[in-house]
Write an enzyme that holds these catalytic residues in place. Structure first.
Site, short mmCIF file in Angstrom:
data_model
loop_
_atom_site.label_atom_id
_atom_site.label_comp_id
_atom_site.label_asym_id
_atom_site.label_seq_id
_atom_site.Cartn_x
_atom_site.Cartn_y
_atom_site.Cartn_z
N ASP A 54 -7.99 -3.30 13.83
CA ASP A 54 -9.36 -3.61 13.39
C ASP A 54 -9.40 -4.80 12.43
O ASP A 54 -10.42 -5.06 11.81
CB ASP A 54 -9.99 -2.36 12.73
N HIS A 65 -7.52 -5.10 9.71
CA HIS A 65 -7.19 -4.82 8.30
C HIS A 65 -5.90 -5.51 7.91
O HIS A 65 -4.99 -5.68 8.72
CB HIS A 65 -7.15 -3.31 8.01
N ASP A 83 0.84 -1.20 0.00
CA ASP A 83 0.00 0.00 0.00
C ASP A 83 0.87 1.25 0.00
O ASP A 83 2.09 1.18 0.22
CB ASP A 83 -0.97 0.01 1.20
N GLU A 115 -9.79 -2.33 4.87
CA GLU A 115 -10.45 -2.03 6.14
C GLU A 115 -11.77 -2.81 6.22
O GLU A 115 -12.20 -3.40 5.23
CB GLU A 115 -10.72 -0.52 6.21
C1 F6R Z 1 1.25 -1.42 6.02
C2 F6R Z 1 0.05 -2.27 6.03
C3 F6R Z 1 -0.78 -2.35 7.26
C4 F6R Z 1 0.06 -2.70 8.50
C5 F6R Z 1 -0.81 -2.73 9.74
C6 F6R Z 1 0.00 -3.00 10.98
O1 F6R Z 1 1.92 -1.52 4.80
O2 F6R Z 1 -0.28 -2.85 5.05
O3 F6R Z 1 -1.78 -3.33 7.09
O4 F6R Z 1 0.67 -3.94 8.30
O5 F6R Z 1 -1.46 -1.50 9.88
O6 F6R Z 1 0.90 -1.96 11.18
P1 F6R Z 1 2.04 -2.03 12.29
O7 F6R Z 1 3.00 -3.07 11.88
O8 F6R Z 1 2.65 -0.66 12.32
O9 F6R Z 1 1.34 -2.39 13.57
#
Ligand code: F6R
Length: 245
Positions: free
Chosen positions: A137, A139, A68, A144
């Site tokens: 959440d 995701h 992303d 999401e």
């Molecule tokens: C980021 C992504 C998100 C993160 C998720 C967890 O490229 O795709 O899905 O993997 O938000 O983020 P952290 O590792 O910062 O807890």
């Protein structure tokens, strides 16, 4: 049910995840990878970089795609997710720049850009391995809640909870981008192998939800992983502290 591996430490989680990538690389030097950003993968990327530096793994023929990217950060913006992978991984592993991909979130037509990015992935034969983190959440990528299983690369409005969770990487909450381009659930599910990593007590509740999950729930996007035959969830002991394994 998903295949869970629990390690005692963050370091062990990171090494195990890096080893999965290295194992896939042995079979396919031109491995096509989807890589996450954020706090979770820092250790894994450091281990993959170490492997590259010490000649244990050769990433020079691989292809790597950002899962992303925040809108509207330029590729070379220090806060962009592309810069993150450049800083933590690409420069150390000597992945040729032309083999690294990210959506152009400054394109005039972002919908067309999503179609273009998805097509590049298809043209590379889809991902051999996708590494995922998980949001509080549920995701994955930035799919999401209210996700669908067949979605391809698309624009997304980030949920308030996600924006708050990511404020730690910015000067203030107002600086956190509110939109992103993300791989779709369908893009991720076409990957031949998926490894999801999670660490720390803040992920304990969502990891328990994933562990207990037995059916698809669009409000819990990580549940779509149940549709895939080759998913490994690697968590550290803190992330697994709310269930017994
Ligand atoms: C980021 C992504 C998100 C993160 C998720 C967890 O490229 O795709 O899905 O993997 O938000 O983020 P952290 O590792 O910062 O807890």
């Amino acid at each position: 049910m998903l295949n869970f591996i629990i390690t005692e430490t963050y370091s062990a989680m990171s090494i195990l995840a890096a080893n999965r990538v290295a194992a896939a690389l042995i079979n396919k030097p031109d491995l096509v990878m989807a890589m996450p950003t954020g706090g979770t993968p820092v250790g894994m990327l450091a281990e993959m970089s170490r492997m590259a530096k010490e000649g244990e793994a050769d990433f020079t023929k691989t292809f790597s795609f950002n899962i992303d990217e925040y809108i509207p950060l330029a590729k070379d913006d220090p806060q962009s997710y592309y810069s993150f992978l450049q800083h933590h991984f690409y420069q150390h592993a000597h992945i040729p720049t032309e083999n690294t991909f990210v959506p152009d979130v400054q394109a005039a037509d972002l919908t067309a850009e999503c179609i273009r990015y998805e097509q590049i992935i298809v043209d590379h034969g889809d991902f051999d391995i996708t590494i995922l983190g998980i949001g509080h959440d549920g995701h994955i990528g930035f799919n999401e809640p209210h996700a669908t299983h067949s979605s391809v690369c698309h624009l997304i409005d980030l949920k308030t909870e996600t924006i708050e969770a990511n404020t730690r990487f910015f000067a203030s909450k107002d600086d956190v981008p509110k939109q992103a381009i993300t791989l779709g659930m369908g893009t991720i599910l076409r990957s031949k192998e998926i490894v999801l990593i999670a660490n720390g007590v803040s992920k304990a509740a969502v990891m328990k939800q994933l562990y207990d999950c037995t059916r698809i729930d669009p409000l819990f996007p990580a549940s779509f992983l149940l549709l895939h035959p080759n998913v490994t969830v690697i968590g550290d002991r803190e992330a697994a502290s709310l269930f017994n394994l």
